[in-house]
Design a protein around this motif. Sequence first.
Motif, PDB file in Angstrom:
ATOM      1  N   LYS A 129       0.834  -1.208   0.000  1.00  0.00           N
ATOM      2  CA  LYS A 129       0.000   0.000   0.000  1.00  0.00           C
ATOM      3  C   LYS A 129       0.866   1.255   0.000  1.00  0.00           C
ATOM      4  O   LYS A 129       2.009   1.260   0.476  1.00  0.00           O
ATOM      5  N   LYS A 130       0.291   2.309  -0.563  1.00  0.00           N
ATOM      6  CA  LYS A 130       0.990   3.587  -0.587  1.00  0.00           C
ATOM      7  C   LYS A 130       1.128   4.134   0.835  1.00  0.00           C
ATOM      8  O   LYS A 130       0.287   3.894   1.687  1.00  0.00           O
ATOM      9  N   ARG A 131       2.210   4.870   1.028  1.00  0.00           N
ATOM     10  CA  ARG A 131       2.370   5.622   2.272  1.00  0.00           C
ATOM     11  C   ARG A 131       2.380   7.109   1.927  1.00  0.00           C
ATOM     12  O   ARG A 131       2.384   7.488   0.759  1.00  0.00           O
ATOM     13  N   HIS A 132       2.387   7.940   2.949  1.00  0.00           N
ATOM     14  CA  HIS A 132       2.294   9.380   2.694  1.00  0.00           C
ATOM     15  C   HIS A 132       3.252  10.159   3.589  1.00  0.00           C
ATOM     16  O   HIS A 132       3.411   9.843   4.779  1.00  0.00           O
ATOM     17  N   ILE A 133       3.870  11.169   2.993  1.00  0.00           N
ATOM     18  CA  ILE A 133       4.654  12.152   3.736  1.00  0.00           C
ATOM     19  C   ILE A 133       3.831  13.434   3.778  1.00  0.00           C
ATOM     20  O   ILE A 133       3.297  13.874   2.759  1.00  0.00           O
ATOM     21  N   GLY A 134       3.704  14.012   4.961  1.00  0.00           N
ATOM     22  CA  GLY A 134       2.885  15.207   5.106  1.00  0.00           C
ATOM     23  C   GLY A 134       3.705  16.443   5.429  1.00  0.00           C
ATOM     24  O   GLY A 134       4.767  16.366   6.059  1.00  0.00           O
ATOM     25  N   ILE A 135       3.219  17.595   4.944  1.00  0.00           N
ATOM     26  CA  ILE A 135       3.766  18.889   5.348  1.00  0.00           C
ATOM     27  C   ILE A 135       3.010  19.281   6.608  1.00  0.00           C
ATOM     28  O   ILE A 135       1.802  19.484   6.575  1.00  0.00           O
ATOM     29  N   VAL A 136       3.710  19.397   7.714  1.00  0.00           N
ATOM     30  CA  VAL A 136       3.047  19.524   9.008  1.00  0.00           C
ATOM     31  C   VAL A 136       3.482  20.803   9.722  1.00  0.00           C
ATOM     32  O   VAL A 136       4.658  21.178   9.697  1.00  0.00           O
ATOM     33  N   THR A 137       2.515  21.473  10.357  1.00  0.00           N
ATOM     34  CA  THR A 137       2.781  22.613  11.226  1.00  0.00           C
ATOM     35  C   THR A 137       2.077  22.379  12.559  1.00  0.00           C
ATOM     36  O   THR A 137       1.211  21.509  12.667  1.00  0.00           O
ATOM     37  N   THR A 138       2.452  23.150  13.556  1.00  0.00           N
ATOM     38  CA  THR A 138       1.782  23.055  14.854  1.00  0.00           C
ATOM     39  C   THR A 138       0.478  23.831  14.805  1.00  0.00           C
ATOM     40  O   THR A 138       0.441  24.961  14.340  1.00  0.00           O
ATOM     41  N   LYS A 139      -0.603  23.225  15.281  1.00  0.00           N
ATOM     42  CA  LYS A 139      -1.902  23.899  15.261  1.00  0.00           C
ATOM     43  C   LYS A 139      -1.868  25.173  16.105  1.00  0.00           C
ATOM     44  O   LYS A 139      -1.295  25.202  17.190  1.00  0.00           O
ATOM     45  N   HIS A 140      -2.479  26.206  15.553  1.00  0.00           N
ATOM     46  CA  HIS A 140      -2.675  27.495  16.234  1.00  0.00           C
ATOM     47  C   HIS A 140      -1.373  28.271  16.435  1.00  0.00           C
ATOM     48  O   HIS A 140      -1.393  29.333  17.069  1.00  0.00           O
ATOM     49  N   ALA A 141      -0.240  27.785  15.914  1.00  0.00           N
ATOM     50  CA  ALA A 141       1.008  28.528  16.034  1.00  0.00           C
ATOM     51  C   ALA A 141       1.154  29.444  14.819  1.00  0.00           C
ATOM     52  O   ALA A 141       1.145  28.966  13.686  1.00  0.00           O
ATOM     53  N   PRO A 142       1.255  30.763  15.019  1.00  0.00           N
ATOM     54  CA  PRO A 142       1.351  31.674  13.871  1.00  0.00           C
ATOM     55  C   PRO A 142       2.679  31.499  13.145  1.00  0.00           C
ATOM     56  O   PRO A 142       3.720  31.265  13.767  1.00  0.00           O
ATOM     57  N   LEU A 143       2.637  31.604  11.822  1.00  0.00           N
ATOM     58  CA  LEU A 143       3.837  31.507  11.005  1.00  0.00           C
ATOM     59  C   LEU A 143       4.272  32.896  10.562  1.00  0.00           C
ATOM     60  O   LEU A 143       3.447  33.783  10.345  1.00  0.00           O
ATOM     61  N   SER A 144       5.570  33.085  10.402  1.00  0.00           N
ATOM     62  CA  SER A 144       6.087  34.343   9.881  1.00  0.00           C
ATOM     63  C   SER A 144       5.687  34.500   8.417  1.00  0.00           C
ATOM     64  O   SER A 144       5.258  33.543   7.764  1.00  0.00           O
ATOM     65  N   TYR A 145       5.832  35.723   7.890  1.00  0.00           N
ATOM     66  CA  TYR A 145       5.541  35.956   6.477  1.00  0.00           C
ATOM     67  C   TYR A 145       6.353  35.006   5.598  1.00  0.00           C
ATOM     68  O   TYR A 145       5.839  34.413   4.647  1.00  0.00           O
ATOM     69  N   ALA A 146       7.639  34.883   5.927  1.00  0.00           N
ATOM     70  CA  ALA A 146       8.523  34.043   5.118  1.00  0.00           C
ATOM     71  C   ALA A 146       8.074  32.586   5.175  1.00  0.00           C
ATOM     72  O   ALA A 146       8.027  31.899   4.150  1.00  0.00           O
TER      73      ALA A 146
END
Length: 297
Positions: free
Chosen positions: A264-281
Amino acid sequence: MKMDTYYIFYLTALELNFSRAAKRLFITQPSVSQSIAQLENHLQTQLFQRLSKGVSLTTEGKQLFEQIKPAFETIQLAEKTMSERAQLKQGSIAIGASDSACKHLLLPIVQSFQNKYPDVHLKLQNGSTPELLAKLQHGLIEIALVHLPIDEQRYSVEGTYSIHSAFVVGERYKHLTEKAKTLSQLAQYPIVTFSQQSQSRMYLNELFASHHLTVSPEVEVSAIDVLLACTKIGMGIAFVTKEFVQEPLNQQDIYEIPLTTQLKKRHIGIVTTKHAPLSYASQSFLSTLTNSFNNYK
């Protein structure tokens, strides 16, 4: 006194002319005169001497100007910094990925992003999925490429990349590629794989266990380059992510063993922390990375 009144005084002290100060403030000259008069009454001192072609600061006016000048310069610098960050003329991004994901998925995006925004500093960290999730949680990185599934109550998955597993060999075991093999048949040969902590190894253990088999690797490594080197010299059958070894497969440095069982296929995810603001960059890089994954689909 309101801060606006001090700002009117600050600009008037810079211009030493009520008309020019009014022009910079987009107000009328009488409004400037009125504000200065209010401030002088409030402080009970004269701040300007009126001249025929403008004004000059009194001793008290010079003292006030020198004391408030750093505050307004700091505000102006903060505005300039925020503007530059919004335009990606500065800033930094902390990203994490495994060695393989970094090399094959992240670095091509990093290169194009740096070409477009050369003044943004990118910090790359590698590690296993549990290590990267811990770094996300502690704020050491803002974005991570990790193997799914994860706890989506704590993290947000912004995009996914599908990967396929494969068993590969070097010349010594090339005969195993002539006919589709069962997992039971592969278990009779030495296995080359990643260490116990890796998601790839966990998946391999689960795969064999689902067929009532156990895995006892003869070679355990932590880097894909070492794993491939061991495979090429005939140390055993390697369990790999096919997308990450496509080049040596194309060059016939290694060979894929056909299986009777479809993995079966597996998956790599792009992950961030919930509710943590990210910089513009970081927001811009995340968008670029997510679009790249979506285009792959």
